[in-house]
Design an enzyme around this catalytic site. Structure first.
Site, short mmCIF file in Angstrom:
data_model
loop_
_atom_site.label_atom_id
_atom_site.label_comp_id
_atom_site.label_asym_id
_atom_site.label_seq_id
_atom_site.Cartn_x
_atom_site.Cartn_y
_atom_site.Cartn_z
N LYS A 68 0.84 -1.21 0.00
CA LYS A 68 0.00 0.00 0.00
C LYS A 68 0.86 1.25 0.00
O LYS A 68 0.51 2.26 -0.60
CB LYS A 68 -0.96 -0.01 1.20
CG LYS A 68 -2.10 -0.97 1.02
CD LYS A 68 -3.33 -0.56 1.82
CE LYS A 68 -4.49 -1.51 1.55
NZ LYS A 68 -5.59 -1.37 2.50
N LYS A 118 -3.74 -10.95 -6.86
CA LYS A 118 -5.07 -11.21 -6.29
C LYS A 118 -6.09 -10.19 -6.81
O LYS A 118 -5.71 -9.05 -7.14
CB LYS A 118 -5.02 -11.20 -4.77
CG LYS A 118 -4.81 -9.82 -4.18
CD LYS A 118 -5.09 -9.76 -2.68
CE LYS A 118 -4.91 -8.31 -2.23
NZ LYS A 118 -5.30 -7.97 -0.92
N LYS A 156 -9.80 -4.59 -4.52
CA LYS A 156 -10.77 -3.48 -4.61
C LYS A 156 -10.20 -2.27 -5.32
O LYS A 156 -10.93 -1.49 -5.91
CB LYS A 156 -11.16 -3.03 -3.20
CG LYS A 156 -12.09 -3.95 -2.48
CD LYS A 156 -12.39 -3.37 -1.09
CE LYS A 156 -13.00 -4.42 -0.20
NZ LYS A 156 -12.55 -4.34 1.18
P1 TYM Z 1 -10.60 -6.56 2.93
O1 TYM Z 1 -11.69 -5.58 3.14
O2 TYM Z 1 -9.49 -6.20 2.01
O3 TYM Z 1 -11.17 -7.94 2.43
C1 TYM Z 1 -12.25 -8.57 3.11
C2 TYM Z 1 -12.07 -10.08 3.13
O4 TYM Z 1 -11.96 -10.57 1.78
C3 TYM Z 1 -10.77 -11.34 1.65
N1 TYM Z 1 -10.24 -11.15 0.29
C4 TYM Z 1 -10.04 -12.13 -0.57
N2 TYM Z 1 -10.22 -13.46 -0.48
C5 TYM Z 1 -9.92 -14.21 -1.57
N3 TYM Z 1 -9.46 -13.67 -2.72
C6 TYM Z 1 -9.25 -12.34 -2.86
N4 TYM Z 1 -8.80 -11.83 -4.00
C7 TYM Z 1 -9.55 -11.51 -1.75
N5 TYM Z 1 -9.46 -10.17 -1.53
C8 TYM Z 1 -9.90 -9.97 -0.28
C9 TYM Z 1 -9.82 -10.78 2.71
O5 TYM Z 1 -8.81 -11.69 3.04
C10 TYM Z 1 -10.78 -10.51 3.84
O6 TYM Z 1 -11.02 -11.70 4.56
N6 TYM Z 1 -7.77 -6.05 7.02
C11 TYM Z 1 -8.98 -6.67 6.49
C12 TYM Z 1 -10.24 -6.24 7.22
C13 TYM Z 1 -10.18 -6.43 8.70
C14 TYM Z 1 -10.31 -7.68 9.38
C15 TYM Z 1 -10.24 -7.34 10.76
C16 TYM Z 1 -10.47 -8.99 8.95
C17 TYM Z 1 -10.05 -5.47 9.63
N7 TYM Z 1 -10.08 -6.00 10.88
C18 TYM Z 1 -10.33 -8.35 11.74
C19 TYM Z 1 -10.55 -9.99 9.94
C20 TYM Z 1 -10.47 -9.66 11.30
C21 TYM Z 1 -9.14 -6.25 5.04
O7 TYM Z 1 -8.63 -5.25 4.61
O8 TYM Z 1 -10.00 -7.01 4.34
#
Ligand code: TYM
Length: 334
Positions: A117, A199, A202
């Site tokens: 990032k 991957k 977003k």
């Molecule tokens: P975020 O918002 O980027 O993504 C949300 C969830 O989707 C999963 N994910 C994916 N899984 C498979 N293939 C992909 N291409 C893919 N892109 C995203 C992510 O692994 C996630 O499970 N830091 C986290 C949010 C967060 C969180 C937490 C998660 C904040 N606090 C506490 C678990 C526990 C994040 O940015 O996810």
């Protein structure tokens, strides 16, 4: 969350930033639904995390409500599971400060997501981006969480949360449960349609992802244009055939058919057939969820009320852990 028999606790979060995409849906939300019965669950809309990159305020507000609707449309029950917004529970930010004092600069510097990032947002490498995993640890540890279902990209953050919990407990015993990550292999990493070595993300181009709200024609068009390779063999081989393997993975998850079976069935039929089947499977999986989503978005009062009630439920649980930490640390409580 059931009042009568306590089950193990599950916590996960999704950022309300950019488009929620197929990776988020099958890598996270859909698994949440499969696990909901076995756990007492909290699903957070982690809006404070989203602030680590610049957000347009009106979009952030809209995306927050949309994400609440998506969680519910995905089948999660907000009368059982606590579906809430992170910023409505101030204990997250409070515990994050405490945990900052138990986290080393060196650990945070090693986080690959920070490095990625920071490269992407060179004009805004803020301290929040750096301490992002500490807030994530606070999210998880506040609720005495047993299990955290996530995609593979979050593995390093979960490991850090475990390290922080263990370090804190070694000095002040018994405050935090040490959580386990849960990363289902098949859905761990859904790749970009245009650059299958990366991957699905977003913050990438619209054509690289299927958005949660894409219409069937958009889904068909994007999958038709997905990057594959120049031989015509339908075979699962992530290293040498990342595009084809990604489509096979998506088709398998959406249809429930094993990858081997799909390969046998489509042998000699070419990538056109694979793409067509994948597109139809994604459309069929998303259609009912999208329909519920659109209906829910028409009832903003219900969504607001749900988020309000659930924030109160979360606050009660969060306050218990925070109070325990304050007491152990020696913060004077009159
Ligand atoms: P975020 O918002 O980027 O993504 C949300 C969830 O989707 C999963 N994910 C994916 N899984 C498979 N293939 C992909 N291409 C893919 N892109 C995203 C992510 O692994 C996630 O499970 N830091 C986290 C949010 C967060 C969180 C937490 C998660 C904040 N606090 C506490 C678990 C526990 C994040 O940015 O996810």
């Amino acid at each position: 969350m059931s009042q009568t028999e306590p089950k193990p606790i599950l916590f996960s979060g999704i950022q309300p930033s950019g488009h929620i995409h197929l990776g988020n849906y099958i890598g996270a939300m859909r698994n949440f639904k499969l696990l909901e019965d076995q756990y007492d669950c909290l699903f957070s809309i982690v809006d404070l995390h989203a602030l680590t990159v610049r957000q347009e305020p009106a979009s952030l507000r809209r995306q927050t409500l949309e994400l609440a609707a998506m969680y519910i449309a995905a089948g999660l029950n907000p009368a059982e599971s606590i579906i809430y917004c992170q910023s409505h529970v101030p204990q997250h930010a409070e515990l994050a400060w405490i945990l900052n004092c138990f986290t080393y600069m060196g650990e945070l510097s090693r986080m690959t997501q920070f490095k990625d990032k920071a490269k992407k947002h060179q004009d805004n490498i803020n301290a929040g981006l750096f301490t992002y995993p500490v807030l994530m640890a606070a999210d998880i540890l506040l609720y005495q969480t047993d299990v955290v279902p996530v995609g593979a990209d979050q593995k390093q953050h979960i490991e850090l949360a475990r390290d922080i919990a263990q370090r804190f407990n070694a000095i002040h015993p018994g405050v935090f449960k040490v959580p386990e990550g849960y990363i289902p292999r098949q859905t761990a990493k859904i790749m970009s349609l245009t650059e299958p070595g990366k991957k699905m993300s977003k913050s990438d181009s619209d054509d690289s992802m299927i958005s949660f709200t894409d219409t069937p024609p958009e889904i068909r068009r994007k999958i038709k244009r997905a990057v594959t390779d120049s031989d015509a063999e339908i075979r699962f081989d992530r290293r040498n055939k990342p595009g084809v393997s990604n489509l096979l993975g998506i088709l398998s998850v959406c249809s429930g058919e094993k990858v081997d079976k799909i390969c046998q069935r489509l042998e000699g039929k070419g990538y056109g057939a694979l793409k067509e089947e994948t597109a139809e499977a994604v459309v069929a999986m998303l259609a009912p969820v999208q329909e519920r989503f659109h209906t829910l978005m028409e009832d903003k009062a219900y969504l607001a009320e749900t988020l309000r009630n659930n924030a109160q439920r979360a606050q009660k649980l969060a306050q218990r852990t925070l109070q325990k930490a304050y007491k152990k640390l020696g913060l004077y409580q009159p």
